[in-house]
Enzyme design. Sequence first.
Site: not given
Ligand code: PGA
Length: 260
Positions: A67, A136, A138, A143
């Site tokens: 992404d 959440d 994702h 999302e």
């Molecule tokens: P993080 O994010 O590694 O910064 O906890 C993980 C994600 O949002 O996929």
Amino acid sequence: MEVIIQESEQDSCVLAARIVASHVRAKPDAVLGLATGTTPIPFYQELVRLYLEKQVDFSRVTTFNLDEYVGLSPEHPQSYHAYMRKNFFDLVNVPEKNIHIPDGMASDVETFCSEYEREITDAGGIDIQLLGIGHDGHIGFNEPTSSLSSRTRIKTLTRQTLEANARFFESGSPVPHHVITMGIGTIMESRTCLMLAYGAGKAAAVARMVEGPLTAAFPASILQYHARAKVILDRAAAGQLTLTEYFEWVYRNKPSWQRP
Ligand code: PGA
């Protein structure tokens, strides 16, 4: 889903890097799906260490990132282009022409996204997709309620994700609300999904992903449906699982030929 519980974050990253490196040794022109965020940083450090020790060579590897923020140029310090250069690409030998990261500045996002999908297909598909998990649920930036068969496209981030990611941006500078992300359908076509999570803060999300119902309301739960999903956790991230003892039993009794 294979759940592997390690004692520490460092052990989790060492194991994940070993899995990726041994795959690249077996298939030097492997296609790797890469991720950003806090979680993969120590994983990249370990992979770079293996590269510097000449235990792995990326000269024929192709990569696709999950992404990128819409509106951030590759030079923007908070762009995922900049993150990837700093944490991985500037330190190893993946050829520039083999690196693919969604273009946050694409003027025609839809065309760009179909082209990204085509490039993945033309490269032969993704062998190993690295993943982190959002609080959440994702994966990528898919999302909650993202279609479980979605393809690469533009998404709007939730307020929770905006707040979580604000820590990377200078105070006052806004987190972009839109992103281009590989879809859940795209991720699910990877031959192996390799999820990393550590820390007690991820324990509730991990438990929902592994032991909760499969639902678009918690996108990571789709990995229950993947034929080769490996989830590597430290003890804290595994803290809310009920089947811990079974997962540890399975891993201890893994035949030696299945070990990376
Ligand atoms: P993080 O994010 O590694 O910064 O906890 C993980 C994600 O949002 O996929």
